[in-house]
Design a protein around this motif. Structure first.
Motif, PDB file in Angstrom:
ATOM      1  N   ARG A   1      40.202 -10.388  24.709  1.00 57.13           N
ATOM      2  CA  ARG A   1      40.777 -10.375  23.361  1.00 57.13           C
ATOM      3  C   ARG A   1      41.623 -11.643  23.205  1.00 57.13           C
ATOM      4  N   ILE A   2      41.123 -12.565  22.395  1.00 65.83           N
ATOM      5  CA  ILE A   2      41.753 -13.870  22.231  1.00 65.83           C
ATOM      6  C   ILE A   2      42.261 -14.000  20.801  1.00 65.83           C
ATOM      7  N   ALA A   3      43.518 -14.399  20.666  1.00 63.17           N
ATOM      8  CA  ALA A   3      44.113 -14.643  19.354  1.00 63.17           C
ATOM      9  C   ALA A   3      44.376 -16.128  19.182  1.00 63.17           C
ATOM     10  N   VAL A   4      44.176 -16.609  17.978  1.00 62.80           N
ATOM     11  CA  VAL A   4      44.464 -17.993  17.621  1.00 62.80           C
ATOM     12  C   VAL A   4      45.609 -18.001  16.619  1.00 62.80           C
ATOM     13  N   VAL A   5      46.657 -18.754  16.925  1.00 65.63           N
ATOM     14  CA  VAL A   5      47.783 -18.878  16.002  1.00 65.63           C
ATOM     15  C   VAL A   5      47.460 -19.956  14.970  1.00 65.63           C
ATOM     16  N   THR A   6      47.651 -19.632  13.718  1.00 68.75           N
ATOM     17  CA  THR A   6      47.355 -20.551  12.617  1.00 68.75           C
ATOM     18  C   THR A   6      48.620 -20.849  11.824  1.00 68.75           C
TER      19      THR A   6
ATOM     20  N   ALA B   1      49.559  -6.999  19.191  1.00 72.08           N
ATOM     21  CA  ALA B   1      48.290  -6.502  18.662  1.00 72.08           C
ATOM     22  C   ALA B   1      47.229  -6.370  19.751  1.00 72.08           C
ATOM     23  N   GLY B   2      47.586  -6.687  20.978  1.00 78.86           N
ATOM     24  CA  GLY B   2      46.665  -6.487  22.083  1.00 78.86           C
ATOM     25  C   GLY B   2      45.977  -7.716  22.612  1.00 78.86           C
ATOM     26  N   ALA B   3      46.375  -8.900  22.161  1.00 72.97           N
ATOM     27  CA  ALA B   3      45.741 -10.120  22.653  1.00 72.97           C
ATOM     28  C   ALA B   3      46.026 -10.305  24.134  1.00 72.97           C
ATOM     29  N   GLN B   4      44.983 -10.619  24.898  1.00 78.35           N
ATOM     30  CA  GLN B   4      45.147 -10.966  26.310  1.00 78.35           C
ATOM     31  C   GLN B   4      45.403 -12.454  26.488  1.00 78.35           C
ATOM     32  N   ILE B   5      44.922 -13.237  25.534  1.00 83.16           N
ATOM     33  CA  ILE B   5      45.082 -14.690  25.553  1.00 83.16           C
ATOM     34  C   ILE B   5      45.489 -15.129  24.150  1.00 83.16           C
TER      35      ILE B   5
END
Length: 449
Positions: free
Chosen positions: A114-119, A163-167
């Motif tokens: 689960r990868i999140a990108v900060v914008t 929110a559960g992001a692993q990365i």
């Protein structure tokens, strides 16, 4: 509020840092157990400008060039061990970096992380143009804007982790925010808990330069000796619910962490100890306590915080022409005189193209200046092994190329005995900074599906 200690390890302090640093840090985090995060700090003003150039050449690039080497070896252990990865190695293309990490996981036979990108750091669009032009003044009017990025804080990182992001992959965020984000998510502090956020900020500040706090940049033989410099251990911060921290490093690694190394890093790049400005808080270290807590363990406490500023810093990148560089060596009797003569020949041949930077490496380089006054004011000191380095910046490629040709021509056009010519020509971006009202920058995150 979670009462357990949060351990945050740092495995890179800049783009180009050692790629084998993460392994011992991850091993130490897994052995200690409990909640943990691993950060890579790989972004600077210069790095972001280079990333913008890379993305213009290839839209799929623009993220940290060493991403595979940094993340690949430790990805499985972090995912299986519950260690969150947070980094600004997204640079000019955070989504591209996230997609590449997903490919690395797939190639390793791992479930999709689960990868999140900060914008939100990109403020180069029309909505911000008027404010940017007002803040940047003549610089914006005279050059073509390539990019503009605001320094984001930790809020979106924390939200992604909750929110559960692993990365979590970011572009331009403030360096300490890479550590503040996991602390916010873990401890559940409110965004106006200024003292705790300031303490976590300074923990992040101690981590952000990697092995600098472990004795790397500190080392000076005979004055500040550091054991095992070739196998430096990168730092780990143990942050408690109050935000205070202990800085340590993996057992069995080289380097040293003591009150001296920590104090040097604590003051690094701090202009006002009472007001260290970040997007998350204004930190005050005037009453900070740095105490020995055991072998390679130092406790930082007493940091205070004040409300964050109403504005965010923005770095803008502009087209700035071409940089040409050339080097040639002279050795033996009168080598310094011959190198000086070569510099004067180049100044005469390239007159009218703008200032020519000339340095005699090992004689006059660090203390030189672009006008050549240092060379002109000094007599031949008798150096017998001299490397002449010259550089020229010009708006037009063809004009910059003249330096490359002229340095190469020194082989036979003299002075005598020149050799080992190397030249380079590359496009450049200039940078300028201004402030944007905080409410005009909308930081958020999105999960990469």
């Amino acid at each position: 509020m979670d009462g357990s200690v949060l351990r945050i390890g740092c495995a890179a302090g800049f783009s180009g840092d050692r790629t084998d640093a993460a392994g011992p840090v991850v091993d130490a985090l897994l052995e200690a157990g409990g909640p943990a995060a691993l950060i890579f700090e790989t972004l600077a003003e210069r790095t972001l400008a280079l990333a913008q150039i890379a993305r213009r050449a290839d839209p799929s690039r623009g993220y940290e060039p060493l991403l595979d080497d940094l993340v690949g070896p430790i990805l499985e252990r972090c995912l299986r061990g519950g260690i969150r990865i947070v980094s600004n190695f997204g640079a000019a293309n955070p989504r591209g970096a996230a997609l590449r990490i997903r490919e690395l996981a797939r190639a390793a036979g791992l479930p999709a992380p689960r990868i999140a990108v900060v914008t939100g750091d990109d403020v180069s669009g029309p909505a911000h143009r008027a404010v940017l032009e007002a803040g940047l003044g003549d610089v914006a009017a005279a050059r073509e804007l390539v990019s503009a990025n605001a320094y984001l804080g930790a809020e979106a990182i924390a939200a992604a982790l909750r929110a559960g992001a692993q990365i979590v992959v970011t572009g331009r965020v403030a360096d300490p925010s890479l550590a503040v984000g996991p602390a916010l998510a873990h401890f559940g502090w409110s965004l106006d808990d200024w003292d705790r956020i300031a303490r976590a900020t300074m923990a992040g500040h101690l981590l952000e330069c990697g092995a600098q706090v472990s004795g790397g940049y500190y080392a000076d033989p005979g004055v500040k000796d550091v054991p095992g410099l070739a196998r430096l251990g990168y730092p780990i911060a143990e942050i408690d619910p109050n935000g205070d921290c202990v800085i340590t490093k993996p057992a069995g690694t080289g380097g040293r962490i003591d009150t001296h190394t920590v104090k040097e890093q604590l003051l690094y790049e701090v202009h006002d100890p009472a007001a260290y400005l970040t997007p998350d808080v204004v930190a005050d270290i005037t009453h900070a306590q740095v105490d020995d807590a055991g072998p390679d363990r130092v406790r930082l406490s007493g940091v205070r915080g004040h409300p964050r500023t109403a504005t965010l810093k923005v770095n803008a990148c502009f087209e700035s022409g071409w940089l040409a560089e050339g080097e040639i060596s002279y050795a033996g009797p009168r080598a310094e005189s011959r190198a000086r003569l070569a510099a004067e020949v180049l100044r005469e041949r390239l007159a009218g193209l703008g200032p020519l930077r000339a340095d005699l490496i090992g004689v006059a380089s660090i203390f030189g200046d672009d006008a050549g006054r240092w060379l002109a004011d000094q007599a031949d000191g008798g150096a017998r092994d001299v490397r002449l380095r010259v550089a020229l910046r010009h708006a037009e490629r063809a004009s910059a190329e003249r330096l490359v040709r002229e340095v190469t021509a020194l082989y036979t056009c003299g002075p005598a005995g020149g050799g080992g010519v190397r030249t380079a020509l590359r496009p450049t971006l200039g940078t300028a900074s201004c402030l944007l009202p905080r409410e005009q920058v909308q930081a958020a995150f999105e999960m990469v599906e």
